[in-house]
Design a protein around this motif. Structure first.
Motif, PDB file in Angstrom:
ATOM      1  N   PHE A  36      46.301  44.696  24.594  1.00  0.00           N
ATOM      2  CA  PHE A  36      45.726  43.363  24.750  1.00  0.00           C
ATOM      3  C   PHE A  36      44.286  43.464  25.260  1.00  0.00           C
ATOM      4  CE2 PHE A  36      44.687  39.636  27.262  1.00  0.00           C
ATOM      5  CZ  PHE A  36      45.109  38.572  26.469  1.00  0.00           C
ATOM      6  N   LEU A  37      44.059  44.342  26.231  1.00  0.00           N
ATOM      7  CA  LEU A  37      42.722  44.505  26.792  1.00  0.00           C
ATOM      8  C   LEU A  37      41.726  45.012  25.758  1.00  0.00           C
ATOM      9  CD1 LEU A  37      43.250  45.975  30.376  1.00  0.00           C
ATOM     10  CD2 LEU A  37      42.201  43.786  29.767  1.00  0.00           C
ATOM     11  N   ASP A  38      42.153  45.933  24.901  1.00  0.00           N
ATOM     12  CA  ASP A  38      41.252  46.451  23.881  1.00  0.00           C
ATOM     13  C   ASP A  38      40.791  45.324  22.957  1.00  0.00           C
ATOM     14  OD1 ASP A  38      39.773  48.078  22.230  1.00  0.00           O
ATOM     15  OD2 ASP A  38      41.491  48.785  21.081  1.00  0.00           O
ATOM     16  N   GLY A  39      41.752  44.534  22.473  1.00  0.00           N
ATOM     17  CA  GLY A  39      41.372  43.401  21.643  1.00  0.00           C
ATOM     18  C   GLY A  39      40.519  42.398  22.407  1.00  0.00           C
ATOM     19  N   TYR A  40      40.827  42.217  23.676  1.00  0.00           N
ATOM     20  CA  TYR A  40      40.130  41.219  24.491  1.00  0.00           C
ATOM     21  C   TYR A  40      38.655  41.568  24.675  1.00  0.00           C
ATOM     22  CZ  TYR A  40      39.593  37.673  28.136  1.00  0.00           C
ATOM     23  OH  TYR A  40      39.206  36.569  28.871  1.00  0.00           O
ATOM     24  N   VAL A  41      38.355  42.818  25.032  1.00  0.00           N
ATOM     25  CA  VAL A  41      36.966  43.170  25.331  1.00  0.00           C
ATOM     26  C   VAL A  41      36.097  43.118  24.083  1.00  0.00           C
ATOM     27  CG1 VAL A  41      37.609  44.592  27.301  1.00  0.00           C
ATOM     28  CG2 VAL A  41      37.360  45.660  25.067  1.00  0.00           C
ATOM     29  N   LEU A  42      36.703  43.263  22.903  1.00  0.00           N
ATOM     30  CA  LEU A  42      35.936  43.137  21.667  1.00  0.00           C
ATOM     31  C   LEU A  42      35.803  41.670  21.251  1.00  0.00           C
ATOM     32  CD1 LEU A  42      37.426  46.162  19.725  1.00  0.00           C
ATOM     33  CD2 LEU A  42      35.159  46.010  20.749  1.00  0.00           C
ATOM     34  N   GLY A  43      36.888  40.913  21.391  1.00  0.00           N
ATOM     35  CA  GLY A  43      36.848  39.506  20.993  1.00  0.00           C
ATOM     36  C   GLY A  43      35.991  38.642  21.896  1.00  0.00           C
ATOM     37  N   ILE A  44      35.873  38.992  23.178  1.00  0.00           N
ATOM     38  CA  ILE A  44      35.134  38.163  24.123  1.00  0.00           C
ATOM     39  C   ILE A  44      33.632  38.245  23.901  1.00  0.00           C
ATOM     40  CG2 ILE A  44      34.745  39.873  25.952  1.00  0.00           C
ATOM     41  CD1 ILE A  44      36.009  36.278  26.484  1.00  0.00           C
ATOM     42  N   LEU A  45      33.183  39.272  23.189  1.00  0.00           N
ATOM     43  CA  LEU A  45      31.755  39.494  23.024  1.00  0.00           C
ATOM     44  C   LEU A  45      31.115  38.496  22.064  1.00  0.00           C
ATOM     45  CD1 LEU A  45      29.545  41.427  24.002  1.00  0.00           C
ATOM     46  CD2 LEU A  45      30.014  42.846  21.993  1.00  0.00           C
ATOM     47  N   GLY A  46      31.819  38.171  20.976  1.00  0.00           N
ATOM     48  CA  GLY A  46      31.246  37.304  19.959  1.00  0.00           C
ATOM     49  C   GLY A  46      30.776  35.950  20.465  1.00  0.00           C
ATOM     50  N   PRO A  47      31.627  35.205  21.188  1.00  0.00           N
ATOM     51  CA  PRO A  47      31.224  33.854  21.620  1.00  0.00           C
ATOM     52  C   PRO A  47      30.047  33.821  22.587  1.00  0.00           C
ATOM     53  CG  PRO A  47      33.609  34.116  21.716  1.00  0.00           C
ATOM     54  CD  PRO A  47      33.033  35.472  21.487  1.00  0.00           C
ATOM     55  N   MET A 164      42.097  37.347  19.589  1.00  0.00           N
ATOM     56  CA  MET A 164      42.070  35.916  19.311  1.00  0.00           C
ATOM     57  C   MET A 164      41.938  35.098  20.585  1.00  0.00           C
ATOM     58  SD  MET A 164      44.920  33.554  17.382  1.00  0.00           S
ATOM     59  CE  MET A 164      46.072  33.720  18.744  1.00  0.00           C
ATOM     60  N   ILE A 165      42.715  35.452  21.614  1.00  0.00           N
ATOM     61  CA  ILE A 165      42.670  34.711  22.875  1.00  0.00           C
ATOM     62  C   ILE A 165      41.304  34.854  23.533  1.00  0.00           C
ATOM     63  CG2 ILE A 165      43.589  34.659  25.234  1.00  0.00           C
ATOM     64  CD1 ILE A 165      46.331  35.350  23.995  1.00  0.00           C
ATOM     65  N   ALA A 166      40.730  36.059  23.468  1.00  0.00           N
ATOM     66  CA  ALA A 166      39.401  36.268  24.049  1.00  0.00           C
ATOM     67  C   ALA A 166      38.359  35.419  23.335  1.00  0.00           C
ATOM     68  CB  ALA A 166      39.028  37.745  23.968  1.00  0.00           C
ATOM     69  N   PHE A 167      38.433  35.391  22.002  1.00  0.00           N
ATOM     70  CA  PHE A 167      37.485  34.578  21.242  1.00  0.00           C
ATOM     71  C   PHE A 167      37.624  33.110  21.627  1.00  0.00           C
ATOM     72  CE2 PHE A 167      35.266  32.626  17.792  1.00  0.00           C
ATOM     73  CZ  PHE A 167      34.394  33.585  17.291  1.00  0.00           C
ATOM     74  N   LEU A 168      38.859  32.656  21.780  1.00  0.00           N
ATOM     75  CA  LEU A 168      39.112  31.263  22.149  1.00  0.00           C
ATOM     76  C   LEU A 168      38.598  30.967  23.558  1.00  0.00           C
ATOM     77  CD1 LEU A 168      40.429  28.514  21.563  1.00  0.00           C
ATOM     78  CD2 LEU A 168      42.586  29.475  22.416  1.00  0.00           C
ATOM     79  N   ILE A 169      38.965  31.825  24.515  1.00  0.00           N
ATOM     80  CA  ILE A 169      38.526  31.631  25.901  1.00  0.00           C
ATOM     81  C   ILE A 169      37.009  31.675  25.984  1.00  0.00           C
ATOM     82  CG2 ILE A 169      38.480  32.699  28.186  1.00  0.00           C
ATOM     83  CD1 ILE A 169      41.389  33.491  27.771  1.00  0.00           C
ATOM     84  N   GLY A 170      36.429  32.662  25.334  1.00  0.00           N
ATOM     85  CA  GLY A 170      34.976  32.795  25.363  1.00  0.00           C
ATOM     86  C   GLY A 170      34.278  31.576  24.796  1.00  0.00           C
ATOM     87  N   HIS A 171      34.793  31.067  23.684  1.00  0.00           N
ATOM     88  CA  HIS A 171      34.194  29.877  23.065  1.00  0.00           C
ATOM     89  C   HIS A 171      34.329  28.659  23.977  1.00  0.00           C
ATOM     90  CE1 HIS A 171      32.967  27.235  19.733  1.00  0.00           C
ATOM     91  NE2 HIS A 171      33.887  26.405  20.196  1.00  0.00           N
ATOM     92  N   LEU A 172      35.517  28.444  24.529  1.00  0.00           N
ATOM     93  CA  LEU A 172      35.745  27.264  25.371  1.00  0.00           C
ATOM     94  C   LEU A 172      34.923  27.325  26.654  1.00  0.00           C
ATOM     95  CD1 LEU A 172      39.608  26.807  24.942  1.00  0.00           C
ATOM     96  CD2 LEU A 172      37.766  25.511  23.846  1.00  0.00           C
ATOM     97  N   LEU A 173      34.891  28.489  27.295  1.00  0.00           N
ATOM     98  CA  LEU A 173      34.112  28.623  28.524  1.00  0.00           C
ATOM     99  C   LEU A 173      32.620  28.483  28.248  1.00  0.00           C
ATOM    100  CD1 LEU A 173      35.930  31.563  30.382  1.00  0.00           C
ATOM    101  CD2 LEU A 173      36.008  29.122  30.923  1.00  0.00           C
ATOM    102  N   SER A 188      38.116  40.003  31.736  1.00  0.00           N
ATOM    103  CA  SER A 188      39.078  41.078  31.461  1.00  0.00           C
ATOM    104  C   SER A 188      39.497  41.805  32.727  1.00  0.00           C
ATOM    105  CB  SER A 188      38.487  42.079  30.465  1.00  0.00           C
ATOM    106  OG  SER A 188      37.263  42.621  30.935  1.00  0.00           O
ATOM    107  N   THR A 189      38.705  41.696  33.785  1.00  0.00           N
ATOM    108  CA  THR A 189      39.025  42.362  35.052  1.00  0.00           C
ATOM    109  C   THR A 189      40.343  41.850  35.633  1.00  0.00           C
ATOM    110  OG1 THR A 189      36.648  42.474  35.483  1.00  0.00           O
ATOM    111  CG2 THR A 189      38.124  42.979  37.331  1.00  0.00           C
ATOM    112  N   PHE A 190      40.590  40.566  35.530  1.00  0.00           N
ATOM    113  CA  PHE A 190      41.794  39.976  36.108  1.00  0.00           C
ATOM    114  C   PHE A 190      43.057  40.552  35.449  1.00  0.00           C
ATOM    115  CE2 PHE A 190      38.542  36.454  36.268  1.00  0.00           C
ATOM    116  CZ  PHE A 190      38.201  36.672  37.595  1.00  0.00           C
ATOM    117  N   VAL A 191      42.998  40.719  34.136  1.00  0.00           N
ATOM    118  CA  VAL A 191      44.134  41.301  33.410  1.00  0.00           C
ATOM    119  C   VAL A 191      44.323  42.757  33.817  1.00  0.00           C
ATOM    120  CG1 VAL A 191      45.121  41.777  31.148  1.00  0.00           C
ATOM    121  CG2 VAL A 191      43.699  39.745  31.473  1.00  0.00           C
TER     122      VAL A 191
END
Length: 446
Positions: A36-47, A164-173, A188-191
């Motif tokens: 999950f973290l691997d996908g998260y750190v990549l997905g969070i970057l785009g937004p 997907m969740i990272a992209f969503l969170i990143g976009h909303l925030l 991602s630190t919290f996870v």
């Protein structure tokens, strides 16, 4: 009584089925958390890439290096982590990598220069690489034979879910709060901290203990934590010291070529297209943003979920080979059909995401099955590292290719990579469904 870590049991004394089920559930949760973290750190970057580029005054090259830094870290962290896991055991590396990730991720809250951001995401990639090299083998070594495919596949569900969740969170925030890009990247630190705490007290792999000659300890842990019939298969392990050179020996070169080439060809086009979903879709006159990035990731997640339900029923090969040919054809159509209506292009991209995710999930299943225990870590790490060469190339060159060559030729290059993977797997992909780990590795290595 003999105590091993937090496990205390007499050889031959099995715990209850309920206890073993609870342990397996805990192991699954903490292992899929790493993916999950691997996908998260990549997905969070785009937004946050636009705001971050403006704040740090990033050039196109700097943006590419930041995006690729985690992948470069995985390139080195995976083989090093795999080597260490085969030499010193799964448990110590299992804890070290998540601790390193938590520290490096936390540093993102305070970074104010491109260079330090590259360095920190490189460290995060090192940790993730080690997680791949120990997480997949550990899951395979503890999983019951009849659940192994689904449990290994569940780790890939977590990857796509994290993206997907990272992209969503990143976009909303980014769009609806005052949160800065530092905080958004640092979520991602919290996870990571939660996973570190959840991993405390987990046991060593009995298969690894047996492979290094620590048979009494292996028996104790196998009886305490594994399925009732698992000890017999554990006792079929060879007591043998693994080495990097064994990956290219006469006995194992096919395994190495298969898992590495398959992984490379599976992730190269996906990483490039998914990371820059907005710009890719905009080139075809389609709206990007939340709908584009999350849409592609959601369809990919659906493909992995379908694989999860089918893998132990229809087998590995049918989910590995045909979908790759489909993806090659789909990308070729996008590349060749320059005047295609926007809705057709969108449907083709969604088809690519769905089928690509389905077979990419198998890249996490096969390494644990076709490699013996003594090189399972280093072999998995090597395959992951080789795949990240492709992923890094795709992410770094995608913007350049779209700008200089255009969308059509770029998609044709991606199609060529997909066809190469399909041909390789048509040749080498084995059927390991229903086999124990010992049977699967032995059957493919001879």
């Amino acid at each position: 009584m003999t105590a091993i870590g937090n496990a205390t049991a007499r050889p031959g004394e099995a715990t209850t089925t309920a206890f073993k089920s609870r342990f397996l559930a805990r192991m699954v949760i903490v292992l899929i958390g790493g993916m999950f973290l691997d996908g998260y750190v990549l997905g969070i970057l785009g937004p946050v890439s636009g705001r971050m580029a403006e704040d740090l005054q990033l050039t196109a090259v700097s943006q590419g290096l930041i995006a690729a830094a985690a992948l470069v870290g995985i390139l080195f962290g995976a083989p090093l982590g795999g080597w260490a896991a085969d030499k010193w055991g799964r448990k110590s590396i299992f804890m070290f990598d998540i601790g390193l990730f938590a520290v490096a991720s936390g540093m993102q809250f305070f970074i104010d220069s491109p260079v330090w951001l590259i360095v920190v995401r490189l460290l995060m990639g090192l940790a993730i690489g080690a997680e791949y090299a120990v997480g997949w083998p550990l899951m395979g070594e503890f999983a019951p034979t009849h659940l192994r495919g689904r449990l290994l596949g569940a780790m890939q569900i977590a990857w796509y879910g994290g993206f997907m969740i990272a992209f969503l969170i990143g976009h909303l925030l980014s769009e609806y709060t005052e949160a800065g890009w530092h905080f958004i990247l640092g979520t991602s630190t919290f996870v990571a901290v939660a996973l570190f705490l959840a991993r405390l007290g987990l046991p060593e792999s009995p298969r690894w203990l047996w492979s290094v000659g620590r048979k009494d300890e292996a028996r104790i842990l196998a009886y305490k934590y594994m399925a009732d019939d698992a000890l017999d298969d554990v006792q079929h392990e060879d007591v043998r010291t693994g080495s990097f050179g064994m990956l290219f020996s006469k006995q194992h070169w096919r395994s190495t070529l298969f898992i590495s080439g398959f992984f490379f060809c599976a992730v190269t086009p996906y990483f490039a297209i998914a990371t820059f979903a907005d710009s890719v879709l905009n080139q075809y006159g389609l709206a990007g943003g939340l709908a584009g990035g999350v849409g592609l990731s959601a369809v990919a997640l659906a493909g992995v979920v379908l694989m999860f339900f089918l893998i132990d029923k229809v087998g590995r090969r049918v989910l590995t080979v045909p979908p790759q040919w489909v993806c090659g054809i789909v990308l070729a159509l996008i590349g060749l059909w320059a005047g295609a209506p926007a809705i057709v292009v969108l449907i083709l991209f969604l088809l690519f995401s769905f089928f690509n995710a389905m077979y990419t999930a198998l890249t996490g299943v096969y390494p644990s099955e076709v490699l013996p225990t003594e090189i399972r870590g280093i072999g998995t790490g090597f395959a992951v590292a080789f795949s990240r060469i492709g992923a890094g190339i795709g992410i770094f060159l995608m913007p350049v290719s779209m700008e200089t060559l255009g969308a059509g030729p770029t998609m044709l290059i991606a199609a060529t990579v997909a066809f190469a993977g399909a041909g390789l797997c048509q040749w080498l992909a084995p059927e390991t469904t229903g086999k124990t780990l010992t049977e699967a590795a032995a059957g493919y290595s001879h």
